[in-house]
Design a protein around this motif. Sequence first.
Motif, PDB file in Angstrom:
ATOM      1  N   TRP A   1      -4.622  -2.831   7.869  1.00 27.13           N
ATOM      2  CA  TRP A   1      -5.304  -3.594   6.830  1.00 27.13           C
ATOM      3  C   TRP A   1      -6.609  -4.156   7.390  1.00 27.13           C
ATOM      4  O   TRP A   1      -6.647  -4.687   8.508  1.00 27.13           O
ATOM      5  CB  TRP A   1      -4.432  -4.753   6.343  1.00 27.13           C
ATOM      6  CG  TRP A   1      -3.210  -4.347   5.593  1.00 27.13           C
ATOM      7  CD1 TRP A   1      -1.966  -4.120   6.106  1.00 27.13           C
ATOM      8  CD2 TRP A   1      -3.102  -4.118   4.189  1.00 27.13           C
ATOM      9  NE1 TRP A   1      -1.099  -3.762   5.122  1.00 27.13           N
ATOM     10  CE2 TRP A   1      -1.771  -3.761   3.916  1.00 27.13           C
ATOM     11  CE3 TRP A   1      -4.004  -4.196   3.120  1.00 27.13           C
ATOM     12  CZ2 TRP A   1      -1.312  -3.465   2.634  1.00 27.13           C
ATOM     13  CZ3 TRP A   1      -3.551  -3.914   1.844  1.00 27.13           C
ATOM     14  CH2 TRP A   1      -2.221  -3.551   1.608  1.00 27.13           C
TER      15      TRP A   1
ATOM     16  N   TYR B   1      -8.282  -3.988   2.236  1.00 26.35           N
ATOM     17  CA  TYR B   1      -8.209  -2.536   2.204  1.00 26.35           C
ATOM     18  C   TYR B   1      -7.085  -2.041   3.111  1.00 26.35           C
ATOM     19  O   TYR B   1      -6.957  -2.478   4.257  1.00 26.35           O
ATOM     20  CB  TYR B   1      -9.515  -1.922   2.684  1.00 26.35           C
ATOM     21  CG  TYR B   1     -10.699  -2.210   1.803  1.00 26.35           C
ATOM     22  CD1 TYR B   1     -11.506  -3.319   2.028  1.00 26.35           C
ATOM     23  CD2 TYR B   1     -11.013  -1.368   0.742  1.00 26.35           C
ATOM     24  CE1 TYR B   1     -12.594  -3.587   1.224  1.00 26.35           C
ATOM     25  CE2 TYR B   1     -12.105  -1.623  -0.066  1.00 26.35           C
ATOM     26  CZ  TYR B   1     -12.884  -2.734   0.182  1.00 26.35           C
ATOM     27  OH  TYR B   1     -13.966  -2.989  -0.629  1.00 26.35           O
ATOM     28  N   CYS B   2      -6.337  -1.095   2.595  1.00 24.31           N
ATOM     29  CA  CYS B   2      -5.336  -0.389   3.374  1.00 24.31           C
ATOM     30  C   CYS B   2      -6.004   0.831   4.005  1.00 24.31           C
ATOM     31  O   CYS B   2      -6.886   1.452   3.391  1.00 24.31           O
ATOM     32  CB  CYS B   2      -4.202   0.044   2.446  1.00 24.31           C
ATOM     33  SG  CYS B   2      -2.909   1.009   3.224  1.00 24.31           S
ATOM     34  N   THR B   3      -5.581   1.177   5.215  1.00 27.22           N
ATOM     35  CA  THR B   3      -6.225   2.276   5.898  1.00 27.22           C
ATOM     36  C   THR B   3      -5.223   3.029   6.770  1.00 27.22           C
ATOM     37  O   THR B   3      -4.174   2.489   7.134  1.00 27.22           O
ATOM     38  CB  THR B   3      -7.408   1.757   6.738  1.00 27.22           C
ATOM     39  OG1 THR B   3      -8.115   2.847   7.315  1.00 27.22           O
ATOM     40  CG2 THR B   3      -6.927   0.832   7.853  1.00 27.22           C
TER      41      THR B   3
ATOM     42  N   TYR C   1     -10.772   4.638  11.623  1.00 31.36           N
ATOM     43  CA  TYR C   1      -9.893   4.952  10.496  1.00 31.36           C
ATOM     44  C   TYR C   1     -10.587   5.894   9.524  1.00 31.36           C
ATOM     45  O   TYR C   1     -11.731   5.678   9.141  1.00 31.36           O
ATOM     46  CB  TYR C   1      -9.464   3.669   9.785  1.00 31.36           C
ATOM     47  CG  TYR C   1      -8.491   2.862  10.608  1.00 31.36           C
ATOM     48  CD1 TYR C   1      -8.941   1.948  11.554  1.00 31.36           C
ATOM     49  CD2 TYR C   1      -7.118   3.030  10.465  1.00 31.36           C
ATOM     50  CE1 TYR C   1      -8.050   1.226  12.328  1.00 31.36           C
ATOM     51  CE2 TYR C   1      -6.216   2.307  11.225  1.00 31.36           C
ATOM     52  CZ  TYR C   1      -6.690   1.405  12.157  1.00 31.36           C
ATOM     53  OH  TYR C   1      -5.795   0.697  12.935  1.00 31.36           O
TER      54      TYR C   1
ATOM     55  N   ARG D   1     -16.822  -5.519   7.026  1.00 29.49           N
ATOM     56  CA  ARG D   1     -15.381  -5.308   6.945  1.00 29.49           C
ATOM     57  C   ARG D   1     -14.761  -5.641   8.310  1.00 29.49           C
ATOM     58  O   ARG D   1     -15.249  -5.189   9.349  1.00 29.49           O
ATOM     59  CB  ARG D   1     -15.090  -3.856   6.561  1.00 29.49           C
ATOM     60  CG  ARG D   1     -13.664  -3.592   6.152  1.00 29.49           C
ATOM     61  CD  ARG D   1     -13.525  -2.215   5.508  1.00 29.49           C
ATOM     62  NE  ARG D   1     -14.295  -2.120   4.275  1.00 29.49           N
ATOM     63  CZ  ARG D   1     -14.188  -1.090   3.418  1.00 29.49           C
ATOM     64  NH1 ARG D   1     -13.357  -0.090   3.677  1.00 29.49           N
ATOM     65  NH2 ARG D   1     -14.918  -1.065   2.332  1.00 29.49           N
TER      66      ARG D   1
ATOM     67  N   CYS E   1       0.855  -1.181   0.000  1.00 24.63           N
ATOM     68  CA  CYS E   1       0.000   0.000   0.000  1.00 24.63           C
ATOM     69  C   CYS E   1       0.890   1.230   0.000  1.00 24.63           C
ATOM     70  O   CYS E   1       1.649   1.446   0.946  1.00 24.63           O
ATOM     71  CB  CYS E   1      -0.911  -0.009   1.217  1.00 24.63           C
ATOM     72  SG  CYS E   1      -1.886   1.494   1.408  1.00 24.63           S
TER      73      CYS E   1
ATOM     74  N   VAL F   1     -12.995  -0.389  12.861  1.00 23.35           N
ATOM     75  CA  VAL F   1     -13.061   0.143  11.508  1.00 23.35           C
ATOM     76  C   VAL F   1     -13.469   1.622  11.501  1.00 23.35           C
ATOM     77  O   VAL F   1     -13.042   2.382  10.625  1.00 23.35           O
ATOM     78  CB  VAL F   1     -14.031  -0.702  10.652  1.00 23.35           C
ATOM     79  CG1 VAL F   1     -15.455  -0.590  11.172  1.00 23.35           C
ATOM     80  CG2 VAL F   1     -13.949  -0.331   9.186  1.00 23.35           C
TER      81      VAL F   1
ATOM     82  N   GLY G   1      -8.983  -0.914  -2.366  1.00 27.72           N
ATOM     83  CA  GLY G   1      -9.074  -2.347  -2.127  1.00 27.72           C
ATOM     84  C   GLY G   1      -8.407  -3.167  -3.225  1.00 27.72           C
ATOM     85  O   GLY G   1      -8.325  -2.747  -4.376  1.00 27.72           O
TER      86      GLY G   1
ATOM     87  N   TYR H   1      -8.929   7.268   6.467  1.00 32.94           N
ATOM     88  CA  TYR H   1      -8.490   7.178   5.076  1.00 32.94           C
ATOM     89  C   TYR H   1      -8.457   5.719   4.630  1.00 32.94           C
ATOM     90  O   TYR H   1      -7.972   4.850   5.364  1.00 32.94           O
ATOM     91  CB  TYR H   1      -7.102   7.807   4.914  1.00 32.94           C
ATOM     92  CG  TYR H   1      -7.055   9.238   5.376  1.00 32.94           C
ATOM     93  CD1 TYR H   1      -6.460   9.591   6.572  1.00 32.94           C
ATOM     94  CD2 TYR H   1      -7.632  10.242   4.598  1.00 32.94           C
ATOM     95  CE1 TYR H   1      -6.424  10.900   7.004  1.00 32.94           C
ATOM     96  CE2 TYR H   1      -7.601  11.570   5.015  1.00 32.94           C
ATOM     97  CZ  TYR H   1      -7.008  11.886   6.221  1.00 32.94           C
ATOM     98  OH  TYR H   1      -6.979  13.189   6.634  1.00 32.94           O
ATOM     99  N   TRP H   2      -8.957   5.481   3.397  1.00 32.22           N
ATOM    100  CA  TRP H   2      -9.060   4.115   2.880  1.00 32.22           C
ATOM    101  C   TRP H   2      -8.586   4.052   1.434  1.00 32.22           C
ATOM    102  O   TRP H   2      -8.806   4.988   0.653  1.00 32.22           O
ATOM    103  CB  TRP H   2     -10.506   3.627   2.945  1.00 32.22           C
ATOM    104  CG  TRP H   2     -11.004   3.469   4.339  1.00 32.22           C
ATOM    105  CD1 TRP H   2     -11.579   4.430   5.122  1.00 32.22           C
ATOM    106  CD2 TRP H   2     -10.954   2.287   5.137  1.00 32.22           C
ATOM    107  NE1 TRP H   2     -11.891   3.904   6.359  1.00 32.22           N
ATOM    108  CE2 TRP H   2     -11.523   2.591   6.386  1.00 32.22           C
ATOM    109  CE3 TRP H   2     -10.480   0.994   4.908  1.00 32.22           C
ATOM    110  CZ2 TRP H   2     -11.635   1.652   7.415  1.00 32.22           C
ATOM    111  CZ3 TRP H   2     -10.604   0.065   5.929  1.00 32.22           C
ATOM    112  CH2 TRP H   2     -11.166   0.387   7.158  1.00 32.22           C
TER     113      TRP H   2
END
Length: 123
Positions: free
Chosen positions: A36, A95-97, A110, A45, A22, A107, A116, A112-113
């Motif tokens: 993640w 997904y990176c966050t 966080y 999620r 990422c 979840v 995917g 910023y996302w």
Amino acid sequence: QVQLVESGGGLVQAGGSLRLSCAASGRTASDYALGWFRQAPGKEREFVAAMSRSGPFTLYADSVKGRFAISRDNDKYTVFLQMNSVKPEDTAVYYCTARAGLTSRNVYDYKYWGQGTQVTVSS
């Protein structure tokens, strides 16, 4: 503002390995805790792993502990997820966050996302 772009997803056989990356851009990535999450079809999620701003503090979901490893390269503004001994139940969009604070499993903590990347594990 932080932009996150994942890569490295794909199809892998059960027992194999995959490495997700990422890339973070925008404000200095080292100011953010990175993590993640993953989401399978029809499911919520869920948390996978997270790492503190400068490391080495890490968190892992029980389902991946001992198989997955999160790491980061602050010089390259990149976070990685090394996935070993993968199982069919690891199939999901990953997904990176990022968040400007401590690591978290929640979840909603966080902000910023990334968009995917699909990981599919065949049996």
